[in-house]
Write an enzyme that holds these catalytic residues in place. Structure first.
Site, PDB file in Angstrom:
ATOM      1  N   HIS A  36      10.285 -13.900  -0.454  1.00  0.00           N
ATOM      2  CA  HIS A  36      10.336 -13.687  -1.912  1.00  0.00           C
ATOM      3  C   HIS A  36      11.484 -14.548  -2.414  1.00  0.00           C
ATOM      4  CE1 HIS A  36      10.228 -10.955  -5.629  1.00  0.00           C
ATOM      5  NE2 HIS A  36      11.216 -11.815  -5.830  1.00  0.00           N
ATOM      6  N   GLU A  81       7.788  -9.624   3.367  1.00  0.00           N
ATOM      7  CA  GLU A  81       8.443 -10.612   2.599  1.00  0.00           C
ATOM      8  C   GLU A  81       9.939 -10.366   2.731  1.00  0.00           C
ATOM      9  OE1 GLU A  81       8.178 -10.055  -1.864  1.00  0.00           O
ATOM     10  OE2 GLU A  81       6.632  -8.591  -1.317  1.00  0.00           O
ATOM     11  N   ASP A  95      -0.175  -9.829  -4.170  1.00  0.00           N
ATOM     12  CA  ASP A  95       1.034  -9.039  -4.407  1.00  0.00           C
ATOM     13  C   ASP A  95       0.653  -7.719  -5.103  1.00  0.00           C
ATOM     14  OD1 ASP A  95       3.659  -8.249  -4.418  1.00  0.00           O
ATOM     15  OD2 ASP A  95       4.280  -9.578  -6.044  1.00  0.00           O
ATOM     16  N   PHE A 147       0.818  -1.221   0.000  1.00  0.00           N
ATOM     17  CA  PHE A 147       0.000   0.000   0.000  1.00  0.00           C
ATOM     18  C   PHE A 147       0.852   1.272   0.000  1.00  0.00           C
ATOM     19  CE2 PHE A 147      -4.410  -1.753   1.502  1.00  0.00           C
ATOM     20  CZ  PHE A 147      -4.563  -2.364   0.268  1.00  0.00           C
ATOM     21  N   HIS A 176       2.044   0.776  -9.478  1.00  0.00           N
ATOM     22  CA  HIS A 176       2.943   1.830  -9.970  1.00  0.00           C
ATOM     23  C   HIS A 176       2.123   2.642 -10.962  1.00  0.00           C
ATOM     24  CE1 HIS A 176       6.490  -0.199  -8.292  1.00  0.00           C
ATOM     25  NE2 HIS A 176       6.014  -1.323  -8.795  1.00  0.00           N
ATOM     26  N   ASN A 203       8.631  -2.910   1.929  1.00  0.00           N
ATOM     27  CA  ASN A 203       9.501  -2.130   1.025  1.00  0.00           C
ATOM     28  C   ASN A 203       8.965  -0.729   0.784  1.00  0.00           C
ATOM     29  OD1 ASN A 203       7.348  -3.249  -0.405  1.00  0.00           O
ATOM     30  ND2 ASN A 203       8.505  -3.484  -2.307  1.00  0.00           N
ATOM     31  N   HIS A 237       4.163 -15.475  -3.478  1.00  0.00           N
ATOM     32  CA  HIS A 237       4.005 -15.450  -4.951  1.00  0.00           C
ATOM     33  C   HIS A 237       4.810 -16.502  -5.724  1.00  0.00           C
ATOM     34  CE1 HIS A 237       7.626 -13.016  -4.535  1.00  0.00           C
ATOM     35  NE2 HIS A 237       6.999 -11.877  -4.315  1.00  0.00           N
TER      36      HIS A 237
END
Ligand SMILES: NC(=O)N[C@@H](CC(=O)O)C(=O)O
Ligand SMILES: [Zn+2]
Ligand SMILES: [Zn+2]
Length: 430
Positions: free
Chosen positions: A170, A136, A297, A55, A301, A86, A229
């Site tokens: 990941h 992750e 996931d 988010f 962008h 991240n 994922h």
């Protein structure tokens, strides 16, 4: 509130009574005439738990915010989300956790926050906070360049086990990436980009190798491991063989390298899209229950950012609003590979069980009234401009989705099909 005559995912019909935040009773409650909501012929699902979203706050609120991301979730039948580390600052210290948790006060849906690992993480203060999971944890760089070395991963998994916190990974091994494939890509922009080069650059073998290593490390320390994922049958099988749980995204389930000429950089994500035969093999493992969870996931962008070469465009696609709608179309198809119960398990019951959310993931007495009602006869065309993410586009443009008529979080209507309600989303670990 009495929801009358709803069809549950197992095909049975029931009335559901909600008292405050909780499901009070499920069964024959005389709902025919007296119900507040007549759900005859409609599918009542537990709200979905998306254990993998980005988010983007703090740091990248032009891509998404807790307000916009959580609205997108609510409008797609998702009632709990788990945010990834991240951001800027990355969620690798207690202070960074607190900063993000304060922003999550804007969330319309319930939430969890994962803690991440970098060279400068502060495990003592981080594990002191109500983390959803450690993860992750990036074994290779992705958006945010948080890839870590093997020794740090070993230490981090050990600490997570000591603190009884599950680990999500990941799993890609950067040593197996093929730089030459990316160097050879042409300079097309956006939809005209040479997007297949991204799939060639981050090959399937890199996933299986990283899954195997993560499983070995987790086994040594006794940590609970969940692979984020997974995108290949090899990665899924490696996780399942080692007793780890795994998730698959809607994009790896429904689209493949064959779609890249149309998607261009909008189809660049990590792990990348795979060959059509591999996608089919992933699909089989979702349908037969080898895969435990579907998570999006959701990695928004902007269009401006995606309008670049395949080397320069950012990795990631949005998905939190379209996950359940796409899965319900598959489950409704007469020749569908899986049904409503599988969807319920993948998006709600299994994630709740794996991550210990005892009050969520089922339409049953005593559970949180996190619900979404669907009219399975009314699919609608998916358009990026209709969705509620800040990013304004979707890789599923033109596909059909079955969207919820309404969504509740702990008994509060957060989406009524046209407008959002008001709700204070809560940390599910508090
Ligand atoms: N999946 C992606 O391609 N991108 C994610 C990061 C990640 O989950 O690896 C993002 O945050 O943009
Ligand atoms: Zn990732
Ligand atoms: Zn991610």
């Amino acid at each position: 509130m009495l929801i009358g005559n709803a069809t549950l995912p197992d095909g049975t019909t029931a009335d559901v009574r909600v008292d405050g935040e909780t499901i009070d009773a499920v069964g024959d409650l005389g709902g025919g005439g007296e119900a507040d909501v007549d759900a005859t012929g409609k599918l009542l699902m537990p709200g979905a738990i998306d254990v993998h979203v980005h988010f983007r706050q703090p740091g990248f609120s032009h891509k998404e915010t807790w307000a916009t991301g959580s609205r997108s979730a609510a409008a797609g039948g998702v009632t709990t989300v788990v945010d990834q580390p991240n951001t800027d600052p990355p969620t690798v210290t207690g202070d960074a956790f607190d900063e993000k948790a304060a922003l999550a006060a804007d969330s319309l849906v319930d939430w969890g926050i994962n803690g991440g690992v970098t060279d400068s993480w502060e495990p003592d203060s981080l594990f002191d906070r109500p983390l959803f999971a450690l993860g992750e944890v990036f074994l290779a760089d992705s958006t945010g360049d948080m890839g870590i070395e093997a020794a740090l991963f070993d230490d981090a998994v050990e600490l997570a086990a000591d603190n009884d916190v599950p680990v999500t990974v990941h799993a890609e091994d950067a040593d197996l990436f093929d730089e030459a494939a990316l160097d050879a890509a042409d300079d097309g922009i956006g939809k005209d980009a040479d997007a297949d080069a991204w799939s060639a650059y981050r090959p399937a073998e890199a996933e299986a190798a990283a899954v195997e290593r993560a499983c070995e490390v987790a086994a040594d320390s006794g940590a609970d491991l969940h692979i984020a994922h997974t995108s290949t049958p090899e990665g899924i099988d490696a996780a399942a063989d080692a007793g780890a749980t795994c998730e698959v995204t809607p994009h790896h389930l429904f689209i493949s390298r064959d779609d890249l000429p149309e998607l261009g950089t909008y189809g660049r994500m990590n792990p990348p899209l795979r060959s059509e035969p591999r996608r089919e093999a992933v699909f089989e493992r979702v349908a037969d229950g080898t895969v435990d969870v579907i998570a999006t996931d959701h990695a928004p962008h902007t269009v401006e950012e995606k309008e670049a070469t395949i080397r320069d465009a950012p990795s990631g696609v949005p998905g939190v609003e379209t996950m359940v709608p796409l899965l319900l179309v598959e489950a409704t198809a007469t020749d569908g590979a899986f049904g409503y119960e599988r969807v319920r398990d993948l998006v709600a019951t299994n994630p709740a069980e794996i991550f210990g959310l005892d009050a969520k993931g089922r339409v049953a007495e005593g559970y949180d009234a996190d619900l979404a009602l669907y009219d399975i006869d009314t699919g609608r065309e998916i358009r990026g401009s209709d969705l509620h993410s800040n990013c304004g586009w979707t890789p599923f443009e033109g596909w059909t989705g079955i969207f919820p008529e309404w969504t509740t979080v702990r008994g509060t209507v957060v989406w009524d099909g046209e407008e959002f309600g008001e709700n204070d989303g809560r940390n599910v670990r508090n």
